[in-house]
Scaffold this motif. Sequence first.
Motif, PDB file in Angstrom:
ATOM      1  N   LEU A  66      13.964-106.721  83.094  1.00  0.00           N
ATOM      2  CA  LEU A  66      13.221-105.848  84.017  1.00  0.00           C
ATOM      3  C   LEU A  66      12.039-105.182  83.315  1.00  0.00           C
ATOM      4  CD1 LEU A  66      13.489-104.896  87.016  1.00  0.00           C
ATOM      5  CD2 LEU A  66      14.417-102.771  86.098  1.00  0.00           C
ATOM      6  N   LEU A  67      10.856-105.277  83.955  1.00  0.00           N
ATOM      7  CA  LEU A  67       9.634-104.679  83.424  1.00  0.00           C
ATOM      8  C   LEU A  67       9.173-103.466  84.236  1.00  0.00           C
ATOM      9  CD1 LEU A  67       7.556-107.943  82.736  1.00  0.00           C
ATOM     10  CD2 LEU A  67       8.930-106.630  81.112  1.00  0.00           C
ATOM     11  N   ARG A  68       9.466-103.485  85.533  1.00  0.00           N
ATOM     12  CA  ARG A  68       8.944-102.432  86.422  1.00  0.00           C
ATOM     13  C   ARG A  68      10.052-101.954  87.357  1.00  0.00           C
ATOM     14  NH1 ARG A  68       3.430-101.705  88.092  1.00  0.00           N
ATOM     15  NH2 ARG A  68       3.262-100.346  89.915  1.00  0.00           N
ATOM     16  N   LEU A  69      10.209-100.625  87.435  1.00  0.00           N
ATOM     17  CA  LEU A  69      11.225-100.024  88.297  1.00  0.00           C
ATOM     18  C   LEU A  69      10.601 -98.900  89.104  1.00  0.00           C
ATOM     19  CD1 LEU A  69      14.233 -99.645  89.131  1.00  0.00           C
ATOM     20  CD2 LEU A  69      14.433 -98.034  87.214  1.00  0.00           C
ATOM     21  N   GLN A  70      10.737 -98.980  90.445  1.00  0.00           N
ATOM     22  CA  GLN A  70      10.241 -97.928  91.328  1.00  0.00           C
ATOM     23  C   GLN A  70      11.366 -97.520  92.275  1.00  0.00           C
ATOM     24  OE1 GLN A  70       6.285-100.419  91.984  1.00  0.00           O
ATOM     25  NE2 GLN A  70       6.141 -98.475  93.066  1.00  0.00           N
ATOM     26  N   LEU A  71      11.747 -96.249  92.194  1.00  0.00           N
ATOM     27  CA  LEU A  71      12.783 -95.705  93.066  1.00  0.00           C
ATOM     28  C   LEU A  71      12.170 -94.576  93.879  1.00  0.00           C
ATOM     29  CD1 LEU A  71      15.749 -95.491  90.512  1.00  0.00           C
ATOM     30  CD2 LEU A  71      15.115 -97.407  91.998  1.00  0.00           C
ATOM     31  N   SER A  72      12.222 -94.704  95.198  1.00  0.00           N
ATOM     32  CA  SER A  72      11.612 -93.708  96.076  1.00  0.00           C
ATOM     33  C   SER A  72      12.626 -93.235  97.105  1.00  0.00           C
ATOM     34  CB  SER A  72      10.389 -94.311  96.772  1.00  0.00           C
ATOM     35  OG  SER A  72       9.792 -93.388  97.651  1.00  0.00           O
ATOM     36  N   ASP A  73      12.863 -91.931  97.132  1.00  0.00           N
ATOM     37  CA  ASP A  73      13.803 -91.328  98.090  1.00  0.00           C
ATOM     38  C   ASP A  73      15.166 -92.001  98.032  1.00  0.00           C
ATOM     39  OD1 ASP A  73      12.232 -89.256  99.425  1.00  0.00           O
ATOM     40  OD2 ASP A  73      10.993 -90.908 100.116  1.00  0.00           O
ATOM     41  N   VAL A  74      15.623 -92.268  96.835  1.00  0.00           N
ATOM     42  CA  VAL A  74      16.942 -92.876  96.667  1.00  0.00           C
ATOM     43  C   VAL A  74      17.951 -91.808  96.265  1.00  0.00           C
ATOM     44  CG1 VAL A  74      15.904 -95.050  95.952  1.00  0.00           C
ATOM     45  CG2 VAL A  74      16.625 -93.407  94.212  1.00  0.00           C
ATOM     46  N   ALA A  75      19.229 -92.140  96.422  1.00  0.00           N
ATOM     47  CA  ALA A  75      20.318 -91.279  95.969  1.00  0.00           C
ATOM     48  C   ALA A  75      20.969 -91.946  94.759  1.00  0.00           C
ATOM     49  CB  ALA A  75      21.343 -91.079  97.081  1.00  0.00           C
ATOM     50  N   ILE A  76      21.018 -91.221  93.657  1.00  0.00           N
ATOM     51  CA  ILE A  76      21.624 -91.744  92.439  1.00  0.00           C
ATOM     52  C   ILE A  76      22.006 -90.558  91.558  1.00  0.00           C
ATOM     53  CG2 ILE A  76      19.406 -91.997  91.249  1.00  0.00           C
ATOM     54  CD1 ILE A  76      20.579 -94.497  89.866  1.00  0.00           C
ATOM     55  N   SER A  77      23.122 -90.641  90.879  1.00  0.00           N
ATOM     56  CA  SER A  77      23.569 -89.533  90.032  1.00  0.00           C
ATOM     57  C   SER A  77      22.809 -89.524  88.709  1.00  0.00           C
ATOM     58  CB  SER A  77      25.072 -89.655  89.756  1.00  0.00           C
ATOM     59  OG  SER A  77      25.333 -90.748  88.899  1.00  0.00           O
ATOM     60  N   ASP A  78      22.875 -88.372  88.020  1.00  0.00           N
ATOM     61  CA  ASP A  78      22.203 -88.232  86.727  1.00  0.00           C
ATOM     62  C   ASP A  78      22.642 -89.328  85.762  1.00  0.00           C
ATOM     63  OD1 ASP A  78      22.532 -85.829  88.204  1.00  0.00           O
ATOM     64  OD2 ASP A  78      21.849 -84.652  86.506  1.00  0.00           O
ATOM     65  N   LYS A  79      23.962 -89.481  85.641  1.00  0.00           N
ATOM     66  CA  LYS A  79      24.504 -90.409  84.666  1.00  0.00           C
ATOM     67  C   LYS A  79      24.170 -91.850  85.017  1.00  0.00           C
ATOM     68  CE  LYS A  79      26.753 -90.904  80.835  1.00  0.00           C
ATOM     69  NZ  LYS A  79      26.191 -90.361  79.579  1.00  0.00           N
ATOM     70  N   CYS A  80      24.245 -92.200  86.308  1.00  0.00           N
ATOM     71  CA  CYS A  80      23.901 -93.563  86.723  1.00  0.00           C
ATOM     72  C   CYS A  80      22.432 -93.876  86.440  1.00  0.00           C
ATOM     73  CB  CYS A  80      24.205 -93.759  88.206  1.00  0.00           C
ATOM     74  SG  CYS A  80      25.966 -93.930  88.589  1.00  0.00           S
ATOM     75  N   LEU A  81      21.567 -92.891  86.681  1.00  0.00           N
ATOM     76  CA  LEU A  81      20.143 -93.095  86.414  1.00  0.00           C
ATOM     77  C   LEU A  81      19.906 -93.294  84.919  1.00  0.00           C
ATOM     78  CD1 LEU A  81      17.242 -93.221  87.394  1.00  0.00           C
ATOM     79  CD2 LEU A  81      17.141 -90.720  87.251  1.00  0.00           C
ATOM     80  N   GLU A  82      20.539 -92.466  84.109  1.00  0.00           N
ATOM     81  CA  GLU A  82      20.443 -92.604  82.648  1.00  0.00           C
ATOM     82  C   GLU A  82      20.861 -93.995  82.208  1.00  0.00           C
ATOM     83  OE1 GLU A  82      22.552 -89.971  80.084  1.00  0.00           O
ATOM     84  OE2 GLU A  82      21.162 -88.324  80.417  1.00  0.00           O
ATOM     85  N   ASN A  83      22.023 -94.444  82.689  1.00  0.00           N
ATOM     86  CA  ASN A  83      22.558 -95.741  82.296  1.00  0.00           C
ATOM     87  C   ASN A  83      21.655 -96.881  82.756  1.00  0.00           C
ATOM     88  OD1 ASN A  83      24.773 -94.586  81.035  1.00  0.00           O
ATOM     89  ND2 ASN A  83      26.100 -94.780  82.830  1.00  0.00           N
ATOM     90  N   LEU A  84      21.127 -96.751  83.982  1.00  0.00           N
ATOM     91  CA  LEU A  84      20.242 -97.781  84.509  1.00  0.00           C
ATOM     92  C   LEU A  84      19.013 -97.941  83.616  1.00  0.00           C
ATOM     93  CD1 LEU A  84      19.381 -99.777  86.725  1.00  0.00           C
ATOM     94  CD2 LEU A  84      18.443 -97.837  88.003  1.00  0.00           C
ATOM     95  N   ILE A  85      18.409 -96.813  83.234  1.00  0.00           N
ATOM     96  CA  ILE A  85      17.209 -96.860  82.388  1.00  0.00           C
ATOM     97  C   ILE A  85      17.526 -97.457  81.018  1.00  0.00           C
ATOM     98  CG2 ILE A  85      15.456 -95.461  81.230  1.00  0.00           C
ATOM     99  CD1 ILE A  85      15.730 -93.455  83.580  1.00  0.00           C
ATOM    100  N   SER A  86      18.611 -96.990  80.398  1.00  0.00           N
ATOM    101  CA  SER A  86      18.941 -97.430  79.043  1.00  0.00           C
ATOM    102  C   SER A  86      19.347 -98.899  78.988  1.00  0.00           C
ATOM    103  CB  SER A  86      20.054 -96.554  78.463  1.00  0.00           C
ATOM    104  OG  SER A  86      21.255 -96.710  79.192  1.00  0.00           O
ATOM    105  N   ARG A  87      19.777 -99.460  80.127  1.00  0.00           N
ATOM    106  CA  ARG A  87      20.192-100.855  80.150  1.00  0.00           C
ATOM    107  C   ARG A  87      19.088-101.806  80.611  1.00  0.00           C
ATOM    108  NH1 ARG A  87      26.339 -99.869  82.553  1.00  0.00           N
ATOM    109  NH2 ARG A  87      27.071 -98.679  80.742  1.00  0.00           N
ATOM    110  N   CYS A  88      17.866-101.316  80.558  1.00  0.00           N
ATOM    111  CA  CYS A  88      16.689-102.152  80.837  1.00  0.00           C
ATOM    112  C   CYS A  88      15.775-102.077  79.613  1.00  0.00           C
ATOM    113  CB  CYS A  88      15.956-101.670  82.089  1.00  0.00           C
ATOM    114  SG  CYS A  88      16.963-101.623  83.583  1.00  0.00           S
ATOM    115  N   PRO A  89      16.087-102.773  78.544  1.00  0.00           N
ATOM    116  CA  PRO A  89      15.390-102.596  77.267  1.00  0.00           C
ATOM    117  C   PRO A  89      13.917-102.978  77.268  1.00  0.00           C
ATOM    118  CG  PRO A  89      16.838-104.512  77.189  1.00  0.00           C
ATOM    119  CD  PRO A  89      17.161-103.782  78.457  1.00  0.00           C
ATOM    120  N   LEU A  90      13.475-103.815  78.218  1.00  0.00           N
ATOM    121  CA  LEU A  90      12.077-104.242  78.260  1.00  0.00           C
ATOM    122  C   LEU A  90      11.245-103.431  79.254  1.00  0.00           C
ATOM    123  CD1 LEU A  90      12.409-108.140  78.115  1.00  0.00           C
ATOM    124  CD2 LEU A  90      12.195-106.500  76.234  1.00  0.00           C
TER     125      LEU A  90
END
Length: 431
Positions: A168-192
């Motif tokens: 993954l190179l580009r991530l756009q989340l708009s008006d979504v529901a996601i927890s702090d921890k899930c967001l952290e994990n999602l970002i950290s698991r996209c190394p590129l």
Amino acid sequence: METNMMTQVPGKRNRDIISDLPGEVINLILMRLPLRDAVRTSILSRKWRYNWAKLPKLTLDHTLWEDISIRRVRGELGVILLQLLSFHQGPVTECRISSIPDPQHFPVIDSLMYFLSRNGIEDLVLELPLGEKYKLPSSVFTCSQMRHLVLRYCDINPPPTFEGFSKLLRLQLSDVAISDKCLENLISRCPLLEHMELDISHPLNYIEVNAPNLRFLYFGSKIISICFTNTPLLADVSIVAVDVNHGSVERGTCHFVEFFRSLPAVKNLCLGQFIIKKILTAGLNEIPVKLPMPLLSLRQLSVFDICLSKLDEIHCLLCLIKSSPYLKEIVIIMQAINNDEGDEVPAFKLLEAEYDSDIKLNQLTKVKLIDIRGTKPEMELIKLLLGTSLMLEKMLIAPFYIEPESPITLVELLKQVNTFQRASPKAKVIF
């Protein structure tokens, strides 16, 4: 002279020019048509029949049903979409899904997501209408080839088995529901990951951004604290979060100096007033004159809704300016001030003292000051920037509506600014 798609060849049957087009040309034509029109090309000739079904790019939006009544769409949309997918052959690398008119079709979207996950999706845009959020199915998190992901009005909860989007190179989340921890994990698991835009619909508590390849970040969500732990390449940062009046930071805070130490490559920095007041939760009374490590890459600094009658905010602004030796442009949007003029005195004296110091802005060429009301601290800031910017070319001043009872009229503001000394012979002040 009349032309048509048939040409006369001596001794042979008439030939169809459309049928003689190379396959790659046909594909280019089909990819530039709305999907509904692409499907209709099946009637042109045998060579065109079902060619649309091999397209690697799909756009499923209102153009599929724009001539159908809303009542029919609600009843038939699921059938239309499922029929399209049943005919499709081969991989789908890009898909845009938008303008789904009713949450009752969410089960159909589930089927679409499963279909895409099994067909090599790389670029997915899922923009749903305002209302009930769509719960993203687990099949989306199995798309190992995903490079671009755009989600709007979705409820995101990755399954425990989610290993990340390794491409993954580009991530756009708009008006979504996601927890702090899930967001952290999602970002950290996209190394590129290089480009990220976040606008979460509910307040967040604390997140830690771990993205070693990130270059661009826009953060417009409500949050109490944010930290950067592994962002050595992050060059464009915009944090325009709004205030959160409840909650407490459970997992650490980000101090003023630590915040900027984690952004060694920042080139363009945009901060809302809230980031100064809340996200940098510690050290507001201990802001240094200069950061211990200069921001050598910073070229443009934008600060929104700053109140120059508050010492902490002025300290922060001055610290950033003096810590950025190669700063070329400053944009400041002022916030409404308190009615008590007595609050302005300490701020005015601080800025006045800076003018008498040895501060020199050697690279600054452009300044924009917006919603100026003519207060003493504002006028002193204008005087400071004009008097210390050796290479200044243009200062744009956009006054806020100045009421008749204001401490300074517009004409007086203009006259006063024109009396300020200018360190740069090229400096022009534009109102």
